[in-house]
Design a protein around this motif. Structure first.
Motif, PDB file in Angstrom:
ATOM      1  N   ARG A 139      33.106  35.099  32.229  1.00 44.84           N
ATOM      2  CA  ARG A 139      34.001  36.241  32.215  1.00 44.84           C
ATOM      3  C   ARG A 139      35.261  35.913  33.027  1.00 44.84           C
ATOM      4  O   ARG A 139      35.219  35.039  33.901  1.00 44.84           O
ATOM      5  CB  ARG A 139      33.314  37.473  32.822  1.00 44.84           C
ATOM      6  CG  ARG A 139      32.066  37.925  32.078  1.00 44.84           C
ATOM      7  CD  ARG A 139      32.395  38.495  30.705  1.00 44.84           C
ATOM      8  NE  ARG A 139      31.199  38.973  30.006  1.00 44.84           N
ATOM      9  CZ  ARG A 139      30.459  38.243  29.205  1.00 44.84           C
ATOM     10  NH1 ARG A 139      30.778  36.969  28.990  1.00 44.84           N
ATOM     11  NH2 ARG A 139      29.406  38.746  28.605  1.00 44.84           N
ATOM     12  N   PRO A 140      36.367  36.592  32.759  1.00 50.37           N
ATOM     13  CA  PRO A 140      37.572  36.386  33.573  1.00 50.37           C
ATOM     14  C   PRO A 140      37.300  36.640  35.052  1.00 50.37           C
ATOM     15  O   PRO A 140      36.442  37.451  35.418  1.00 50.37           O
ATOM     16  CB  PRO A 140      38.563  37.404  32.997  1.00 50.37           C
ATOM     17  CG  PRO A 140      38.122  37.600  31.584  1.00 50.37           C
ATOM     18  CD  PRO A 140      36.622  37.515  31.627  1.00 50.37           C
ATOM     19  N   GLU A 141      38.027  35.910  35.897  1.00 53.19           N
ATOM     20  CA  GLU A 141      37.957  36.008  37.359  1.00 53.19           C
ATOM     21  C   GLU A 141      36.691  35.393  37.936  1.00 53.19           C
ATOM     22  O   GLU A 141      36.369  35.623  39.103  1.00 53.19           O
ATOM     23  CB  GLU A 141      38.095  37.459  37.822  1.00 53.19           C
ATOM     24  CG  GLU A 141      39.451  38.058  37.466  1.00 53.19           C
ATOM     25  CD  GLU A 141      39.638  39.435  38.066  1.00 53.19           C
ATOM     26  OE1 GLU A 141      39.094  39.685  39.162  1.00 53.19           O
ATOM     27  OE2 GLU A 141      40.326  40.249  37.446  1.00 53.19           O
ATOM     28  N   GLY A 143      34.900  31.990  39.358  1.00 57.49           N
ATOM     29  CA  GLY A 143      35.349  30.744  39.953  1.00 57.49           C
ATOM     30  C   GLY A 143      34.855  29.526  39.187  1.00 57.49           C
ATOM     31  O   GLY A 143      33.780  29.551  38.582  1.00 57.49           O
ATOM     32  N   ILE A 153      40.231  29.513  38.764  1.00 51.73           N
ATOM     33  CA  ILE A 153      39.628  30.783  38.384  1.00 51.73           C
ATOM     34  C   ILE A 153      39.805  30.989  36.889  1.00 51.73           C
ATOM     35  O   ILE A 153      40.870  30.708  36.332  1.00 51.73           O
ATOM     36  CB  ILE A 153      40.275  31.945  39.169  1.00 51.73           C
ATOM     37  CG1 ILE A 153      40.050  31.761  40.676  1.00 51.73           C
ATOM     38  CG2 ILE A 153      39.701  33.287  38.723  1.00 51.73           C
ATOM     39  CD1 ILE A 153      40.766  32.784  41.528  1.00 51.73           C
ATOM     40  N   TYR A 155      40.795  32.569  33.664  1.00 55.68           N
ATOM     41  CA  TYR A 155      41.902  33.484  33.387  1.00 55.68           C
ATOM     42  C   TYR A 155      41.696  34.257  32.089  1.00 55.68           C
ATOM     43  O   TYR A 155      42.016  35.450  32.000  1.00 55.68           O
ATOM     44  CB  TYR A 155      43.202  32.672  33.314  1.00 55.68           C
ATOM     45  CG  TYR A 155      44.431  33.477  32.947  1.00 55.68           C
ATOM     46  CD1 TYR A 155      44.942  34.421  33.822  1.00 55.68           C
ATOM     47  CD2 TYR A 155      45.063  33.280  31.724  1.00 55.68           C
ATOM     48  CE1 TYR A 155      46.058  35.166  33.488  1.00 55.68           C
ATOM     49  CE2 TYR A 155      46.186  34.019  31.381  1.00 55.68           C
ATOM     50  CZ  TYR A 155      46.678  34.957  32.260  1.00 55.68           C
ATOM     51  OH  TYR A 155      47.782  35.690  31.920  1.00 55.68           O
ATOM     52  N   SER A 172      48.403  30.709  41.296  1.00 57.44           N
ATOM     53  CA  SER A 172      47.115  30.629  41.975  1.00 57.44           C
ATOM     54  C   SER A 172      47.279  31.015  43.441  1.00 57.44           C
ATOM     55  O   SER A 172      48.216  30.570  44.118  1.00 57.44           O
ATOM     56  CB  SER A 172      46.546  29.208  41.865  1.00 57.44           C
ATOM     57  OG  SER A 172      45.326  29.096  42.579  1.00 57.44           O
ATOM     58  N   SER A 220      36.421  37.096  49.013  1.00 53.77           N
ATOM     59  CA  SER A 220      36.603  37.595  47.654  1.00 53.77           C
ATOM     60  C   SER A 220      35.265  37.463  46.944  1.00 53.77           C
ATOM     61  O   SER A 220      34.334  36.836  47.457  1.00 53.77           O
ATOM     62  CB  SER A 220      37.673  36.790  46.900  1.00 53.77           C
ATOM     63  OG  SER A 220      37.205  35.494  46.584  1.00 53.77           O
ATOM     64  N   VAL A 222      34.964  35.912  44.153  1.00 48.03           N
ATOM     65  CA  VAL A 222      35.128  34.799  43.216  1.00 48.03           C
ATOM     66  C   VAL A 222      34.386  33.562  43.703  1.00 48.03           C
ATOM     67  O   VAL A 222      33.569  32.986  42.983  1.00 48.03           O
ATOM     68  CB  VAL A 222      36.623  34.479  43.003  1.00 48.03           C
ATOM     69  CG1 VAL A 222      36.781  33.288  42.052  1.00 48.03           C
ATOM     70  CG2 VAL A 222      37.353  35.684  42.445  1.00 48.03           C
ATOM     71  N   GLN A 268      28.916  40.073  41.072  1.00 50.65           N
ATOM     72  CA  GLN A 268      30.357  39.954  40.952  1.00 50.65           C
ATOM     73  C   GLN A 268      30.944  41.095  40.115  1.00 50.65           C
ATOM     74  O   GLN A 268      31.955  41.699  40.486  1.00 50.65           O
ATOM     75  CB  GLN A 268      30.724  38.606  40.326  1.00 50.65           C
ATOM     76  CG  GLN A 268      32.210  38.331  40.293  1.00 50.65           C
ATOM     77  CD  GLN A 268      32.512  36.927  39.806  1.00 50.65           C
ATOM     78  OE1 GLN A 268      31.634  36.238  39.297  1.00 50.65           O
ATOM     79  NE2 GLN A 268      33.736  36.501  39.950  1.00 50.65           N
ATOM     80  N   ARG A 272      33.629  43.989  41.387  1.00 53.58           N
ATOM     81  CA  ARG A 272      34.929  44.132  40.740  1.00 53.58           C
ATOM     82  C   ARG A 272      35.139  45.561  40.232  1.00 53.58           C
ATOM     83  O   ARG A 272      36.226  46.136  40.368  1.00 53.58           O
ATOM     84  CB  ARG A 272      35.064  43.140  39.592  1.00 53.58           C
ATOM     85  CG  ARG A 272      36.452  43.117  38.972  1.00 53.58           C
ATOM     86  CD  ARG A 272      36.548  42.137  37.824  1.00 53.58           C
ATOM     87  NE  ARG A 272      36.240  40.791  38.269  1.00 53.58           N
ATOM     88  CZ  ARG A 272      35.212  40.070  37.837  1.00 53.58           C
ATOM     89  NH1 ARG A 272      34.402  40.577  36.923  1.00 53.58           N
ATOM     90  NH2 ARG A 272      35.016  38.857  38.282  1.00 53.58           N
ATOM     91  N   GLN A 276      38.082  48.180  41.436  1.00 47.70           N
ATOM     92  CA  GLN A 276      38.995  48.816  40.489  1.00 47.70           C
ATOM     93  C   GLN A 276      38.998  50.334  40.658  1.00 47.70           C
ATOM     94  O   GLN A 276      40.043  50.979  40.523  1.00 47.70           O
ATOM     95  CB  GLN A 276      38.598  48.435  39.064  1.00 47.70           C
ATOM     96  CG  GLN A 276      38.880  46.982  38.729  1.00 47.70           C
ATOM     97  CD  GLN A 276      38.343  46.584  37.358  1.00 47.70           C
ATOM     98  OE1 GLN A 276      37.612  47.343  36.725  1.00 47.70           O
ATOM     99  NE2 GLN A 276      38.693  45.388  36.898  1.00 47.70           N
TER     100      GLN A 276
END
Length: 284
Positions: A139-141, A143, A153, A155, A172, A220, A222, A268, A272, A276
């Motif tokens: 998935r996006p984000e 690591g 990461i 994208y 980055s 984070s 990530v 994760q 996230r 949000q």
């Protein structure tokens, strides 16, 4: 059939010659110890050489799988080293607690092996394509790491491929710290040399030296803390003079990058989503 019989009739004396020569050679090597030993030695040497070539070919064919396994193993060893170092420094003398802490630190890390399909290092905003995507759990984000350090990461994703924003991208911005301290800053690429990047915002009162290790801070969802990034190559003042700017020699040669792994941490997505939901409160 007629052509075969004509061939045999025409060259039967040569065929008879080769049959008799073969029969004589068999008798020679079978009833003479010296010739027999020479034949066995030579035959064993030839067979051994052929087997060696076969094994080398098989090792080469499976080299990709071996590299992926080593990449994942190196990542896990880096995490183990960090945990052990922290325990030794703390001198807790509690092996049961240390083992529990280490297990908790690693249990939510899942590695998805991948291979680099396209790569660039000479642009200011480089991108990397890897051969795993949404169907593989990417998935996006998330690591991306290699056996020697962090890569970047995720994208963008498709069902079978993903685009990675590497460290060699001006957009980055990764939180890092100096190993053995709590001083941290943000790793950014200045678009110059692909083996070097810059760690900004290190406080003026921080104590460090050239050669110190730079690693992920863990601030984070990530990257987990303690993943190797590189070593301090040069110390400079920031543009405003209020902090230090460290030139970091990266542990990864991106021009030779082939095997990587995507880090899929267990919680994760939950973290996230929570962040949000909190954004409107922060930006209000």
């Amino acid at each position: 059939m007629r052509a075969l019989l004509d061939f045999i009739a025409k060259y039967y004396h040569w065929l008879l010659f080769f049959v008799l020569e073969g029969f004589c050679i068999v008798l020679l090597f079978q009833f003479n110890h010296y010739q027999n030993s020479v034949w066995l030695t030579t035959a064993n040497t030839v067979v051994g050489r052929i087997n060696d070539w076969e094994q080398q070919a098989l090792r080469y064919i499976t080299l990709g799988d071996v590299n992926q396994a080593l990449t994942q193993r190196n990542i896990m060893l880096e995490q183990n080293n960090l945990v052990l170092a922290e325990h030794i420094a703390a001198l807790t003398h509690d092996s049961t607690r240390s083992e529990k802490l280490q297990a908790e630190r690693l249990e939510d890390i899942k590695l998805i092996p991948a291979r680099v399909t396209t790569n660039s290092v000479m642009r200011r905003d480089n991108l990397i394509t890897i051969n795993v995507g949404e169907l593989d759990g990417v998935r996006p984000e998330m690591g991306v790491v290699s056996g020697t350090g962090i890569v970047g990461i995720v994208y963008m994703t498709s069902p079978h491929y993903s685009i990675v924003m590497p460290l060699l991208n001006s957009h980055s911005n990764i939180s890092c710290r100096l190993r053995g301290t709590e001083y941290f800053g943000y790793l950014k690429w200045d678009g110059q040399h692909p083996l070097y990047t810059v760690l900004d915002d290190i406080p003026r009162h921080a104590r460090f030296k050239v050669g110190d290790i730079v690693e992920t801070s863990g601030f984070s969802n990530v990257f987990p803390p303690g993943l190797f990034i590189g070593k301090v190559e040069k110390i400079e003042n920031s543009d405003d003079g209020l902090s230090y700017k460290l030139r970091v020699h990266l542990s990864i040669d991106f021009a030779r990058l082939h095997d990587v792994a995507v880090i899929a941490q267990q919680f994760q997505a939950e973290v996230r989503t929570l962040e949000q939901r909190a954004d409107p409160l922060i930006n209000h």
